[in-house]
Structures are given as C-alpha cells and as structure tokens.
Design a protein around this motif. Structure first.
Motif, short mmCIF file in Angstrom:
data_model
loop_
_atom_site.label_atom_id
_atom_site.label_comp_id
_atom_site.label_asym_id
_atom_site.label_seq_id
_atom_site.Cartn_x
_atom_site.Cartn_y
_atom_site.Cartn_z
N ALA A 2 0.84 -1.19 0.00
CA ALA A 2 0.00 0.00 0.00
C ALA A 2 0.88 1.25 0.00
CB ALA A 2 -0.89 0.00 1.23
N LYS A 3 0.33 2.32 -0.55
CA LYS A 3 1.05 3.58 -0.55
C LYS A 3 1.23 4.07 0.89
CE LYS A 3 1.71 4.21 -4.97
NZ LYS A 3 3.05 4.26 -5.54
N SER A 4 2.27 4.84 1.10
CA SER A 4 2.60 5.27 2.45
C SER A 4 2.12 6.68 2.72
CB SER A 4 4.11 5.21 2.65
OG SER A 4 4.70 6.34 2.02
N SER A 5 2.39 7.14 3.93
CA SER A 5 2.01 8.49 4.33
C SER A 5 3.11 9.50 4.05
CB SER A 5 1.70 8.50 5.83
OG SER A 5 2.83 8.08 6.57
N THR A 6 4.30 9.05 3.68
CA THR A 6 5.45 9.95 3.57
C THR A 6 5.21 11.07 2.58
OG1 THR A 6 6.87 8.07 4.06
CG2 THR A 6 7.92 10.04 3.16
N LEU A 7 4.72 10.75 1.41
CA LEU A 7 4.50 11.77 0.39
C LEU A 7 3.36 12.70 0.80
CD1 LEU A 7 5.70 12.56 -2.32
CD2 LEU A 7 3.90 11.25 -3.43
N ARG A 8 2.36 12.16 1.50
CA ARG A 8 1.26 13.01 1.96
C ARG A 8 1.75 14.04 2.97
NH1 ARG A 8 0.46 8.35 -0.89
NH2 ARG A 8 -1.71 8.04 -1.47
N ARG A 9 2.63 13.62 3.89
CA ARG A 9 3.18 14.57 4.86
C ARG A 9 3.97 15.66 4.15
NH1 ARG A 9 4.53 9.97 7.86
NH2 ARG A 9 6.74 10.24 7.34
N ARG A 10 4.76 15.23 3.19
CA ARG A 10 5.57 16.20 2.44
C ARG A 10 4.66 17.19 1.70
NH1 ARG A 10 7.96 15.34 -3.10
NH2 ARG A 10 9.53 16.94 -3.35
N ARG A 11 3.59 16.67 1.10
CA ARG A 11 2.67 17.53 0.36
C ARG A 11 1.95 18.49 1.31
NH1 ARG A 11 -1.25 13.88 -2.67
NH2 ARG A 11 0.70 13.34 -3.73
N LEU A 12 1.54 17.99 2.46
CA LEU A 12 0.85 18.83 3.44
C LEU A 12 1.77 19.93 3.95
CD1 LEU A 12 -1.65 19.35 5.19
CD2 LEU A 12 -0.76 17.66 6.82
N SER A 13 3.02 19.58 4.25
CA SER A 13 3.98 20.58 4.72
C SER A 13 4.18 21.67 3.68
CB SER A 13 5.32 19.91 5.04
OG SER A 13 5.21 19.03 6.12
N ARG A 14 4.34 21.27 2.44
CA ARG A 14 4.58 22.24 1.38
C ARG A 14 3.38 23.17 1.20
NH1 ARG A 14 5.05 18.98 -2.39
NH2 ARG A 14 3.14 19.34 -3.57
#
Length: 282
Positions: A2-14
């Motif tokens: 499954a896809k992870s949360s890492t990219l979502r956190r990065r996107r949210l921070s940006r």
C-alpha cells in the motif's frame, strides 16, 4: 504494498508553507497568533518543523489552527486538508523496523516514486542487493549483534518488494561505479554480480561507470533523484551522520545535470552487461 504516508506529509507541509507565504505572514507572527487563539500547543520552532516536514503524526488541531489564521474558509478546501492530514498520519510497514530504519523517510518516498535514478560510488544500491551482500555490508558498517544484523537485512529485503514482478513500483535506473563492484567480498561476488545481470528489464536498467571514465561530475559522492507523478522531485543523499533531502528547484536541476553527465560517461546498458559478464569469467 500500500502507498505510504510519507508523500502526503511532504505535500501537506509544502501546502501549509505556501499558504503562509501567500498570506504574507512570518513564522513568528503565525506562532504568536496561534498561541493567542489557544488552539493547540505552539512552541518556538514548531511551525518551522511542520513546514520542513519534520513531523511524524500531523495534528488535525494544528492544521485547522493554521487554516484559520490563513483565512481558508471554503468548506471543500478545509475538508481536503482534513483528508490529507488523516492520510498523512497513516504508518507504513517500516514502522516495525524503526530500530534500524529510524523514521523511514527515504523508504516512504522510495515506495511512492514513479522513477528512481541513482548513482552509487562505493556500494551496490539497496534495491539491487542480494541477501548475502546485505549481510556483508551491515557487518561492514560495524554491526556485530546477529539479531541486529538480521533486522537490517530483513528491512532491506522488504524494500525490494517494490520491484517484484507485477508490482506498481518505480522505474529504476542505477549507475554503479566500478569501485563498488571491486569491493564486493569474494565469497558473494559471483552471486551479487549475477544478480545485477539478471535483474535487467525495461523498467530496471543498470549501467557501470568504469575506472577508465576517470574524474567525473559525481566524484563528490552518491545520490538518488526520486520523481513523483503529482509532486516535485527530491534528491536524496546520506553520510555517516545524517540523511539529506534536497527539494529546491535549483538544487534539483544541478543534480539532474550531474546525473546526465555521469550517465553519458558510463558504459551503455549492453556494454555494462558485457562488463559484468566479463567480471564473472575473470
């Protein structure tokens, strides 16, 4: 996987950083205002950590507080941020290996990437290591406890699942310096080199940078460029003390130029195959 949360956190921070900048507010002003409104706990530097993606479990209370300060009132926009925050709180498989992988930031990005371009100067790239090589390099890093060694190797082998046949993993292009091949321990040399030959396919290419290429633009060391479908690329480097991520467009452009030059200096894919086969016959 499954896809992870890492990219979502990065996107949210940006996106939160972009909202603040669009509002023309300083981090200090936002922190003071958040404290005044009394929504969440806001210590000095907290906003900077959020915007630098130095958080593991984004708080919906914190995000809502920032949306209030940035005057984001549209219900649909706020719901989108709430959804992104929830997705960013999910954990990946590597959480069970936090003792050897730490936060797992790179592993999460690796899982999300559409393409990975990597240059390795002294070791075989992690995704292309055999189990025997993973054992050897873990010992080479000074790990002596057998249980710890097994944990490192298990985590490294788990990473390779993104390359399994039929998976939706990234396309990988690896340039490996000849020096890395010469450092493979003799007892596992044949197995590891044969694996580099066997692993070649349209979505996974290996090139060898021979010693005869001489000095080249990447003599400063190894690095990886990760590209994503809907997000800006990231350059990743590591040293003995830390993991480094570069996201500035100028830095990305420079690393992409360096990679192109190294790729041009390396042997072609067919010639790299022949080079590896010759190593087995020596």
């Amino acid at each position: 996987m499954a896809k992870s949360s890492t990219l979502r956190r990065r996107r949210l921070s940006r996106r939160l950083r972009e909202l603040r900048e669009a509002a023309g507010l300083t981090a200090a002003h936002v922190t003071t205002e958040a404290r005044r409104r009394g929504k969440g706990k806001w210590s000095r530097g907290k906003l900077t950590r959020i915007e630098n993606n130095e958080w593991l479990r984004p708080s919906i209370v914190d995000v809502e507080a920032l949306l209030d300060i940035y005057a984001v009132t549209d219900p649909a926009d706020r719901e989108a941020y709430a959804t992104l925050t929830k997705e960013a709180r999910n954990t990946g498989w590597w959480v069970g290996y936090a003792d050897v992988l730490g936060k797992g930031a790179y592993v999460g990005l690796e899982l999300e990437a559409a393409t990975i371009r990597t240059y390795e100067a002294l070791v075989i790239p992690g995704l292309l290591q055999t189990e025997g090589y993973a054992h050897a390099i873990t010992r080479g890093h000074g790990v002596t406890d057998e249980a710890d060694i097994e944990r490192y190797v298990e985590a490294r082998m788990a990473r390779k699942q993104i390359l399994a046949p039929g998976s939706s993993g990234p396309q990988v292009w690896a340039i490996i310096d000849e020096a890395a091949l010469r450092k493979i321990p003799s007892e596992i040399h044949e197995e590891q080199v044969q694996h580099l030959i066997n692993v070649q396919r349209p979505t996974l290419r290996v090139q060898i940078l021979p010693d005869t290429a001489g000095l080249h633009p990447a003599t400063a060391g190894s690095f990886s460029i990760l590209d994503f479908l809907d997000d800006p690329p990231v350059v990743y480097r590591e040293d003995v003390m830390s993991q480094l991520f570069y996201e500035d467009p100028v830095e990305i452009a420079h690393c992409e130029m360096v990679y192109r030059h190294v790729q041009a200096a390396a042997l072609s894919v067919p010639d790299s195959q022949a080079f590896l086969e010759n190593m087995l016959n020596e």
